[in-house]
Design a protein around this motif. Sequence first.
Motif, PDB file in Angstrom:
ATOM      1  N   ALA A 453       0.792   4.389 -10.735  1.00 50.52           N
ATOM      2  CA  ALA A 453       1.940   3.951  -9.949  1.00 50.52           C
ATOM      3  C   ALA A 453       1.740   2.533  -9.453  1.00 50.52           C
ATOM      4  O   ALA A 453       0.609   2.014  -9.410  1.00 50.52           O
ATOM      5  CB  ALA A 453       2.164   4.898  -8.766  1.00 50.52           C
ATOM      6  N   GLY A 507      11.219   6.853  -8.839  1.00 47.79           N
ATOM      7  CA  GLY A 507      10.306   6.562  -7.734  1.00 47.79           C
ATOM      8  C   GLY A 507      10.896   6.958  -6.402  1.00 47.79           C
ATOM      9  O   GLY A 507      11.857   7.735  -6.318  1.00 47.79           O
ATOM     10  N   THR A 524       7.823   2.875  -4.181  1.00 56.51           N
ATOM     11  CA  THR A 524       6.806   3.380  -5.110  1.00 56.51           C
ATOM     12  C   THR A 524       7.474   3.738  -6.425  1.00 56.51           C
ATOM     13  O   THR A 524       8.455   4.482  -6.442  1.00 56.51           O
ATOM     14  CB  THR A 524       6.098   4.617  -4.541  1.00 56.51           C
ATOM     15  N   PRO A 526       6.706   4.667 -10.812  1.00 58.91           N
ATOM     16  CA  PRO A 526       5.693   5.004 -11.828  1.00 58.91           C
ATOM     17  C   PRO A 526       5.464   3.826 -12.768  1.00 58.91           C
ATOM     18  O   PRO A 526       6.371   3.053 -13.068  1.00 58.91           O
ATOM     19  CB  PRO A 526       6.311   6.199 -12.561  1.00 58.91           C
ATOM     20  N   ILE A 533       3.943  10.094 -10.454  1.00 59.62           N
ATOM     21  CA  ILE A 533       3.410   8.966  -9.687  1.00 59.62           C
ATOM     22  C   ILE A 533       1.951   9.184  -9.306  1.00 59.62           C
ATOM     23  O   ILE A 533       1.120   8.290  -9.405  1.00 59.62           O
ATOM     24  CB  ILE A 533       4.281   8.732  -8.435  1.00 59.62           C
TER      25      ILE A 533
END
Length: 589
Positions: A453, A507, A524, A526, A533
């Motif tokens: 991630a 995400g 966040t 991937p 993730i």
Amino acid sequence: MSEGQTGFGRRAVELARRLVSFGRRRTVAFGELWRHSLQFRVTVSTLALSSAVVFVLGMVLQNQITERLLETKRRAAIAQTRAVVATAEAELGDVDTDPDALQQRLTAALKRITSSSSAATQDPGTSAAGAFEPVLASGNSERATGDPIAAGPYDSVPLRLRRFVESGQLTWQIHTVADPAKGNERTTYLIVGAPVLNTVSQIQLYLLFPLSSEQNTVTTVQNTLLVGGLVLLLLLAGITNLVTRQVVRPVRSAATAAERFAGGDLDERLVVFGEDDLARLAVSYNEMAASIQRQIRQLEEFGQLQRRFTSDVSHELRTPLTTVRMAADVLHASREQFPAGLARSTELLVDELDRFEALLGDLLEISRLDAGVEELAAELIDLRTIARRAIEQVRVIAGNVGSDIELRVPDSEVNAEVDARRLERVLRNLLANAVDHSEGKPVRVQVAGNDTAVAVTVRDYGVGLRPGEADLVFNRFWRADPSRNRRTGGTGLGLAISHEDARLHGGTLEAWGEPDRGACFRLTLPRVQGEPIGQNPLALPPEEPMVIDAEPEQPRLIERGPDEDEASGTRDSGGDRALGDGQRHEEVR
């Protein structure tokens, strides 16, 4: 220790380890089944309680039967003993005290008792005692060798019973005797002793009644109770399992139907059998499902109408907006020829038209996201480049409020499969929101990644968020403080669109904040689209506080490496930081 013993010890340890491992697996499997199966819990609980009841009932029945058998045997044995005492008194009335003569008389009397025992047991009152072994002994006479004068197996009579009988009492005792002639086979006797009166010497009579038949009866009762108890427990387990299944099966069907209904199959219904409580439950569930289905469809239709209305209105407003924009640009270009008040109105008109265009663009974007027609144009890009471009786009508003923007990135590339346009828009919205709420304090942007991630955090040190507001900031048109003046002129849809863009990437976009400590947003994504993730590269809430200057004199973009301690630098009189070796510094002008 020899090699063979060592090998045996290792095998024993390995076997013990396997047994422990097997026991743990069975325990875990039993626990899982116990937690997840109502039918199993009810069956095991019923079986356990039934086992306790059957065990107690079996013990009570066994004790009652054993006591009744012994009581019957004891009464018959005492009656038999009294009858044999009469025979012994008749045979030993004028017995001699000479040891040899006494021994002969006792032996003759014993034979007489043995021969007449079969005739005596024909009496219905004494036949229940069964066969016996008689013993006659003289209590006050001994041979020259010190051995007692007795006829019969006198050694089988316990010493305690002898003392009671020698004192003139009729008594009984259950005693187990080992017979050496039969390989020390142990036999349990009911021994009844009584004194023989009207004799010169003190003679005692003992009758040994074997309890073999009673023991066989008790063993038969025990086996019967054991087998009957096991059969009863199996029947109870089967019956409980069957009855519980009749209740659990409809519940499982309802759970399966509910899961399918929650998964989107709104036409899923339960089959109704009979008119009992479970049937009424199925009817109630079906009515509830039909009501929810109607409401969901109404909401879907309303949502479609709302999205269509928003899209149509946004498109329809673009034509008059374009015309108004052209007219406003003409007026704005000629504003120097107008009076001061009219020129200012022209500038305000252009500013509001810019905001109106941004609002229309956001409305069109959010309507496309709601309709699910947006597609992700993902490509492998370095997030550091996107972060720098987003910071460059907000440098003007950062300069207006006097905020520094600090960018912390690793030395190596942070590549991920992302849509550059959407990701840049997300970071731009987050930066604009952070600058707007920073109260002139610095804003920190951090980029990091791991094997699965990548993450970007945007941290400000302004007014912060109150408890519960972190879950509301992504709602459309939501504001933490409606009375607060905005500096960036946002549309109220930026964070909502950013949240949808993060979801479109697979995400997450999360928020954290505390009053007067600022807020932090973490994006966040991937590294590879469609992959999980895993562990997040950046913490939320942020772990390290930032050393900030309350009144920076000039907005700057300060870029740091990943291993540089922000607290190690110091500000000079001009508001810049004294940077260490290897740090990069750029001014925003």
